[in-house]
Design an enzyme around this catalytic site. Structure first.
Site, PDB file in Angstrom:
ATOM      1  CG  MET B 135      -0.164   0.075   2.519  1.00  0.00           C
ATOM      2  SD  MET B 135      -1.265  -0.395   3.972  1.00  0.00           S
ATOM      3  CE  MET B 135      -1.134  -2.108   3.981  1.00  0.00           C
ATOM      4  CB  CYS B 136       1.142   3.962   1.313  1.00  0.00           C
ATOM      5  SG  CYS B 136       1.692   5.730   1.840  1.00  0.00           S
ATOM      6  CB  ILE B 137       5.464   5.099  -1.021  1.00  0.00           C
ATOM      7  CG1 ILE B 137       6.611   5.099  -2.002  1.00  0.00           C
ATOM      8  CG2 ILE B 137       6.044   4.755   0.302  1.00  0.00           C
ATOM      9  CD1 ILE B 137       5.961   6.138  -3.412  1.00  0.00           C
ATOM     10  CB  THR B 192      -4.938  -0.426  -1.607  1.00  0.00           C
ATOM     11  OG1 THR B 192      -6.042   0.615  -1.471  1.00  0.00           O
ATOM     12  CG2 THR B 192      -4.152  -0.519  -0.247  1.00  0.00           C
TER      13      THR B 192
END
Lengths: 219, 219
Positions: B135-137, B192
């Protein structure tokens, strides 16, 4: 929009705020449409604990407000600058920080002292008729803050020694399972055991979510 | 019981794991009945950031494994000691730590290097046909790990510069809203955007919970 203060005490169960409890509280509040106002005292932690070994790290110094900002993603206020009129309710996550940084209950028991701004804000929120939530060991902090003010009914779960210390402060302790909570309707104080009893994060979450819902209903 | 590795990178969005993402992942896994195996590399953080000001603190040194233990409540393993056979799935929360401590993408972009044990474990989990979530980076870390191995399809949300850097690594970026996720069924990779896009914790939670559910279905 209901504005709910969340008073942190660092970042990590052994020397600050219990991280899971803090995030579960934030998520429950956000999902209910409340606005969260994070706050913490601008003081050094009592100590810093290596959370891998559980041992204190001699000589290491960390600031409660700065470390709490990790949980708050930078959006946090010095508790000394928060007024009861800024809030519709106030919630205290647990973790040793609640008993070592917000007060000295974890070291001194019933004769502990409380950070002045934390005590002042909490009493002002109560006097304004606004609800307060507390979890894990933080209800012991509530017992000390309301010692001599009003006889609160609360829970820290089932720990006999802590319950006795709370009794010595003039509060009434009610045993409570981790997935439930205790409501003192007269004092608008809602408490749940969280990691005083939880063996799994989902157990803590169930009690915390019920507590948050009840606090918001009272706000 | 499904055993899911969660690879952390410190404790705090600006220099470690994003705390909300990590806790939401843990809670979703626990509520689904999965067993969580926390891990992190035993190395110093690239730097330490004051999360109140957002500024690095010159000279301060913190260890990724020790700080990650705050999120894991002490139950955490050195990633170098974890085998793919210990896990049924592997998930990476985001935060700058994923791009600064687990790899150097946040400084070096596509020419970054990855912590050897993190790369080795991730490739081994993939080769064993087990699903991976990020997720995220953290999907940028996946793009680097699978560069030259397989062309993964993933999302980091909508950030054009990051998407371009991911493309340079041979991965395909798909734009995705925060409450949704992207599935690469061939490579069993589920991603995501979380706090690459989230304005509120509940937005991040919705996408992460869907991602976790999909990873568990594939495990």
């Amino acid at each position: 929009m209901t504005r709910v203060g969340v008073c942190l005490s660092g970042c990590g169960v052994n020397d600050g705020s219990e991280i899971h409890e803090s995030v579960i509280t934030l998520l429950a509040l956000d999902r209910a449409g409340a606005e969260v106002v994070f706050m913490a005292p601008d003081i050094d932690q009592m100590h810093v604990v290596d959370h891998r070994t559980g041992e204190p790290i001699p000589g290491e110094v960390r600031n409660v407000l700065v470390e709490s900002a990790r949980i708050a993603r930078g959006e946090i206020r010095d508790v000394a600058e928060v007024q009861a009129s800024d809030l519709d309710a106030l919630i205290f996550p647990g973790g040793f920080g609640a008993a070592l940084n917000l007060c000295t209950f974890g070291v001194d028991g019933p004769t502990c002292t409380v950070h002045p701004a934390v005590a002042q804000l909490t009493r002002a929120v109560h006097q304004a008729g606004k609800p307060i939530g507390a979890m894990c060991i933080a209800p012991a902090l509530m017992a000390k803050i309301f010692e001599g003010v009003t006889a609160v009914n609360l829970t820290i779960g089932t720990d006999a020694a802590t319950a006795e210390a709370i009794g010595a402060l003039g509060a009434r302790h009610t045993s409570c399972p981790v997935t439930e909570f205790v409501v003192d309707r007269e004092n608008k104080l809602v408490t749940t055991p969280a990691y005083m009893l939880a063996q799994r994060i989902s157990e803590a979450a169930e009690g915390i979510e019920k507590m948050v819902k009840t606090v918001l209903e009272m706000a």
